[in-house]
Design a protein around this motif. Structure first.
Motif, PDB file in Angstrom:
ATOM      1  N   TYR A   1       0.867  -1.170   0.000  1.00 43.68           N
ATOM      2  CA  TYR A   1       0.000   0.000   0.000  1.00 43.68           C
ATOM      3  C   TYR A   1       0.904   1.221   0.000  1.00 43.68           C
ATOM      4  O   TYR A   1       1.799   1.342   0.832  1.00 43.68           O
ATOM      5  CB  TYR A   1      -0.925   0.032   1.225  1.00 43.68           C
ATOM      6  CG  TYR A   1      -1.883   1.192   1.166  1.00 43.68           C
ATOM      7  CD1 TYR A   1      -2.994   1.146   0.333  1.00 43.68           C
ATOM      8  CD2 TYR A   1      -1.654   2.348   1.891  1.00 43.68           C
ATOM      9  CE1 TYR A   1      -3.867   2.225   0.253  1.00 43.68           C
ATOM     10  CE2 TYR A   1      -2.525   3.421   1.816  1.00 43.68           C
ATOM     11  CZ  TYR A   1      -3.626   3.350   0.991  1.00 43.68           C
ATOM     12  OH  TYR A   1      -4.480   4.415   0.902  1.00 43.68           O
ATOM     13  N   ASP A   2       0.699   2.106  -0.959  1.00 40.98           N
ATOM     14  CA  ASP A   2       1.475   3.334  -1.078  1.00 40.98           C
ATOM     15  C   ASP A   2       0.746   4.427  -0.308  1.00 40.98           C
ATOM     16  O   ASP A   2      -0.309   4.901  -0.731  1.00 40.98           O
ATOM     17  CB  ASP A   2       1.614   3.705  -2.550  1.00 40.98           C
ATOM     18  CG  ASP A   2       2.537   4.886  -2.785  1.00 40.98           C
ATOM     19  OD1 ASP A   2       2.762   5.675  -1.843  1.00 40.98           O
ATOM     20  OD2 ASP A   2       3.028   5.023  -3.916  1.00 40.98           O
ATOM     21  N   LEU A   3       1.287   4.812   0.835  1.00 38.10           N
ATOM     22  CA  LEU A   3       0.653   5.833   1.676  1.00 38.10           C
ATOM     23  C   LEU A   3       0.694   7.209   1.034  1.00 38.10           C
ATOM     24  O   LEU A   3      -0.126   8.065   1.331  1.00 38.10           O
ATOM     25  CB  LEU A   3       1.338   5.877   3.046  1.00 38.10           C
ATOM     26  CG  LEU A   3       1.076   4.650   3.911  1.00 38.10           C
ATOM     27  CD1 LEU A   3       2.141   4.524   4.982  1.00 38.10           C
ATOM     28  CD2 LEU A   3      -0.301   4.735   4.529  1.00 38.10           C
ATOM     29  N   SER A   4       1.643   7.425   0.161  1.00 39.47           N
ATOM     30  CA  SER A   4       1.785   8.718  -0.480  1.00 39.47           C
ATOM     31  C   SER A   4       0.751   8.912  -1.587  1.00 39.47           C
ATOM     32  O   SER A   4       0.101   9.952  -1.663  1.00 39.47           O
ATOM     33  CB  SER A   4       3.194   8.819  -1.047  1.00 39.47           C
ATOM     34  OG  SER A   4       3.543  10.120  -1.285  1.00 39.47           O
ATOM     35  N   LEU A   5       0.582   7.906  -2.436  1.00 43.11           N
ATOM     36  CA  LEU A   5      -0.373   7.994  -3.546  1.00 43.11           C
ATOM     37  C   LEU A   5      -1.730   7.397  -3.202  1.00 43.11           C
ATOM     38  O   LEU A   5      -2.653   7.463  -4.013  1.00 43.11           O
ATOM     39  CB  LEU A   5       0.198   7.293  -4.781  1.00 43.11           C
ATOM     40  CG  LEU A   5       1.476   7.904  -5.344  1.00 43.11           C
ATOM     41  CD1 LEU A   5       2.000   7.088  -6.507  1.00 43.11           C
ATOM     42  CD2 LEU A   5       1.236   9.349  -5.748  1.00 43.11           C
ATOM     43  N   ARG A   6      -1.841   6.788  -2.026  1.00 38.40           N
ATOM     44  CA  ARG A   6      -3.094   6.206  -1.539  1.00 38.40           C
ATOM     45  C   ARG A   6      -3.645   5.127  -2.469  1.00 38.40           C
ATOM     46  O   ARG A   6      -4.806   5.137  -2.856  1.00 38.40           O
ATOM     47  CB  ARG A   6      -4.167   7.284  -1.343  1.00 38.40           C
ATOM     48  CG  ARG A   6      -3.731   8.449  -0.502  1.00 38.40           C
ATOM     49  CD  ARG A   6      -3.687   8.074   0.966  1.00 38.40           C
ATOM     50  NE  ARG A   6      -3.610   9.277   1.791  1.00 38.40           N
ATOM     51  CZ  ARG A   6      -2.598   9.518   2.608  1.00 38.40           C
ATOM     52  NH1 ARG A   6      -1.619   8.679   2.732  1.00 38.40           N
ATOM     53  NH2 ARG A   6      -2.597  10.615   3.334  1.00 38.40           N
ATOM     54  N   ASN A   7      -2.756   4.195  -2.873  1.00 36.10           N
ATOM     55  CA  ASN A   7      -3.251   3.088  -3.677  1.00 36.10           C
ATOM     56  C   ASN A   7      -2.528   1.789  -3.333  1.00 36.10           C
ATOM     57  O   ASN A   7      -1.477   1.798  -2.708  1.00 36.10           O
ATOM     58  CB  ASN A   7      -3.156   3.396  -5.178  1.00 36.10           C
ATOM     59  CG  ASN A   7      -1.776   3.763  -5.622  1.00 36.10           C
ATOM     60  OD1 ASN A   7      -0.789   3.317  -5.079  1.00 36.10           O
ATOM     61  ND2 ASN A   7      -1.696   4.592  -6.640  1.00 36.10           N
ATOM     62  N   TYR A   8      -3.152   0.698  -3.722  1.00 30.77           N
ATOM     63  CA  TYR A   8      -2.611  -0.637  -3.493  1.00 30.77           C
ATOM     64  C   TYR A   8      -1.793  -1.054  -4.699  1.00 30.77           C
ATOM     65  O   TYR A   8      -2.113  -0.678  -5.833  1.00 30.77           O
ATOM     66  CB  TYR A   8      -3.739  -1.646  -3.282  1.00 30.77           C
ATOM     67  CG  TYR A   8      -4.548  -1.387  -2.046  1.00 30.77           C
ATOM     68  CD1 TYR A   8      -4.156  -1.921  -0.819  1.00 30.77           C
ATOM     69  CD2 TYR A   8      -5.707  -0.613  -2.090  1.00 30.77           C
ATOM     70  CE1 TYR A   8      -4.897  -1.677   0.320  1.00 30.77           C
ATOM     71  CE2 TYR A   8      -6.455  -0.371  -0.952  1.00 30.77           C
ATOM     72  CZ  TYR A   8      -6.042  -0.909   0.246  1.00 30.77           C
ATOM     73  OH  TYR A   8      -6.781  -0.665   1.378  1.00 30.77           O
ATOM     74  N   ILE A   9      -0.760  -1.852  -4.455  1.00 33.80           N
ATOM     75  CA  ILE A   9       0.082  -2.360  -5.524  1.00 33.80           C
ATOM     76  C   ILE A   9       0.174  -3.863  -5.322  1.00 33.80           C
ATOM     77  O   ILE A   9       0.542  -4.330  -4.240  1.00 33.80           O
ATOM     78  CB  ILE A   9       1.491  -1.741  -5.484  1.00 33.80           C
ATOM     79  CG1 ILE A   9       1.390  -0.225  -5.452  1.00 33.80           C
ATOM     80  CG2 ILE A   9       2.322  -2.217  -6.668  1.00 33.80           C
ATOM     81  CD1 ILE A   9       2.674   0.460  -5.039  1.00 33.80           C
TER      82      ILE A   9
END
Length: 129
Positions: A59-67
């Protein structure tokens, strides 16, 4: 003049220590969107990525999305697809990725997680770290 600078430096130092003691700090360019509820509600963290080793999801906390990895391609999505909907991330173990803040998570994953066993009990894992 010197006394004023001394007081200013002291105030900055005390402020930095006070902020650090409040808990982790999230580095983000999108402050209007709070971190997901499974990640320290009402707290912030000084990491960019959170990794769920059981599911190989970041989970990218900066872009607010899951990878996640889909057919050998890393995919970024705002909402996990239906196959992951049964996962309760509130109860899932996660690892805070403290050493990487870049944009290419596949590079980090290849170097750090391809040999990691799922039963790893590193000190960076868990809900309270």
């Amino acid at each position: 003049m010197i006394k004023g600078r001394y007081v200013m430096v002291l105030l900055v130092l005390i402020s930095a220590l006070a902020i650090e003691s409040c808990g982790p700090v999230v580095l983000s360019s999108r402050l209007e969107t709070a971190p997901p509820p499974w990640f320290y509600p009402n707290r912030v963290e000084m990491v960019r990525y959170v990794y769920f080793p059981e599911y190989s999801i970041y989970y990218d906390l900066s872009l607010r999305n899951y990878i996640y990895l889909n057919n050998n391609v890393w995919v970024r999505v705002n909402v996990l697809p239906p196959r992951y909907r049964a996962i309760n991330l509130n109860r899932s173990r996660f690892v805070r990725v403290k050493t990487y803040r870049g944009d290419n998570i596949s590079e980090y994953h290849r170097e750090n997680n391809t040999t990691r066993r799922r039963s790893n009990t590193s000190s960076t894992m868990g809900r309270r770290n």
